[in-house]
Enzyme design. Sequence first.
Site, PDB file in Angstrom:
ATOM      1  N   ASN A 134      39.640  -8.086  12.085  1.00  0.00           N
ATOM      2  CA  ASN A 134      38.534  -8.383  11.165  1.00  0.00           C
ATOM      3  C   ASN A 134      38.224  -7.072  10.449  1.00  0.00           C
ATOM      4  OD1 ASN A 134      36.161  -9.049   9.848  1.00  0.00           O
ATOM      5  ND2 ASN A 134      35.254 -10.100  11.605  1.00  0.00           N
ATOM      6  N   HIS A 173      31.379 -16.946   5.075  1.00  0.00           N
ATOM      7  CA  HIS A 173      31.036 -16.984   6.507  1.00  0.00           C
ATOM      8  C   HIS A 173      31.569 -18.250   7.175  1.00  0.00           C
ATOM      9  CE1 HIS A 173      27.566 -14.207   5.217  1.00  0.00           C
ATOM     10  NE2 HIS A 173      28.466 -13.470   5.845  1.00  0.00           N
ATOM     11  N   GLU A 204      33.619 -15.476  15.534  1.00  0.00           N
ATOM     12  CA  GLU A 204      34.608 -15.639  14.475  1.00  0.00           C
ATOM     13  C   GLU A 204      36.020 -15.327  14.966  1.00  0.00           C
ATOM     14  OE1 GLU A 204      32.210 -14.239  10.529  1.00  0.00           O
ATOM     15  OE2 GLU A 204      32.302 -12.814  12.196  1.00  0.00           O
TER      16      GLU A 204
END
Length: 405
Positions: free
Chosen positions: A19, A189, A393
């Site tokens: 990420n 998101h 995530e």
Amino acid sequence: MSGAQDRHATRGDLVLVLNCGSSSIKFALFDAGRDPLPHAPAWNGKVQGIGGPRPDFGETGVAPFAIALDPAHPYRDALRLIRERVVARLDGRRLAVVAHRVVHGGNKYFDPVRVDAGVLADLKSYVPLAPLHQPFALEAVEILLRERPDIPQVACFDTGFHHTIPKVEQILPLPYSAWQRGLRRYGFHGLSYAYIAEKLPARHGDAARGRTIVAHLGSGASLCAMRDLQSVATTMGFSALDGLMMGTRTGALDPGAVLYLMEIEKLSLEQVGHLLYHESGLLGVSGISSEPRVVVRHENDEGESGERARIALDLYVRRIVREIGALAAVLGGLDMLVFTAGVGEHNAFVRERVCAALEWMGVALDQEANARDGTVISTDGSKVRVAVEPTNEEWIAARQALACL
């Protein structure tokens, strides 16, 4: 990294999730051979302060420690360090796939996709739509494509979850030719919202399938209106600048203000971009910090610093409340409000102020549950269930990547 064949994950295999942001890289290794995929990574960490004077490295069970990065290529050097650490963790196991959180898939990519040179070229064309994140994720992809082409890579898109929003929510009030060129509301998101949509039924049963608004409040922030756990509207639009006031980003802004800055104050395009992305939001209004928990400490200061801290937080909360009201109107009411991400999960005073302003909707806050970041923070008599749900995530990205093998 050990070689990876193009086959499904087996026992002992691992999936690496990256990420990548402008100054930090989060990473996580998941045990890909277990079914179901564990929600907790086998190992994770973060390199932060990339490009700054004091970068550091932190990982599971180890306190962050200072590192030295090549000043000419600090991001590339940070990726090299992560690769070395990953290799040390493999211990003879196979790396089945690398998953990348990619913020923008444009109007072409919504589902996760295996990345090759053609896909990479497409994704580079979307850099102007997400300049804080897109180029850094793609740098990691490109380095691995060049140095380890044998390891499959999968791009997982933050825009993907919102492909269910209706056209009336997608289209911008510009000439129709703009829509035909791909200027539209995308929403962001999405990996976070996908995880919350996965978790809510297990936690709250059928109540989660009604009219739900999820508030992803972090350094970036947005709201997502869900019906039957699918996105029907969201506050971020064409870019990650839209919607809520954020840590350093403006959120929704009268475009006339941008024209004024450029025409009257003579700011260049680059200067305006930097102002909107890096100098605005909580930091810009307060002059103190982009973090609500830091700004709130100055609310009782005397003079201008206290006044700016108060108005910054008032505006921050007001924008959240205002957008919740707008999305509730789209949904035709509200059954559940869910807070997630760094601010949403850990800042009780933000949740308290938002809920206090929503009492007219029947929101009743349980102060004790809110103070301890409880799973449900509304009272039994509240007409709207208010929940706190930690997001994940990385797990969503790992699962999506494995599904692409």
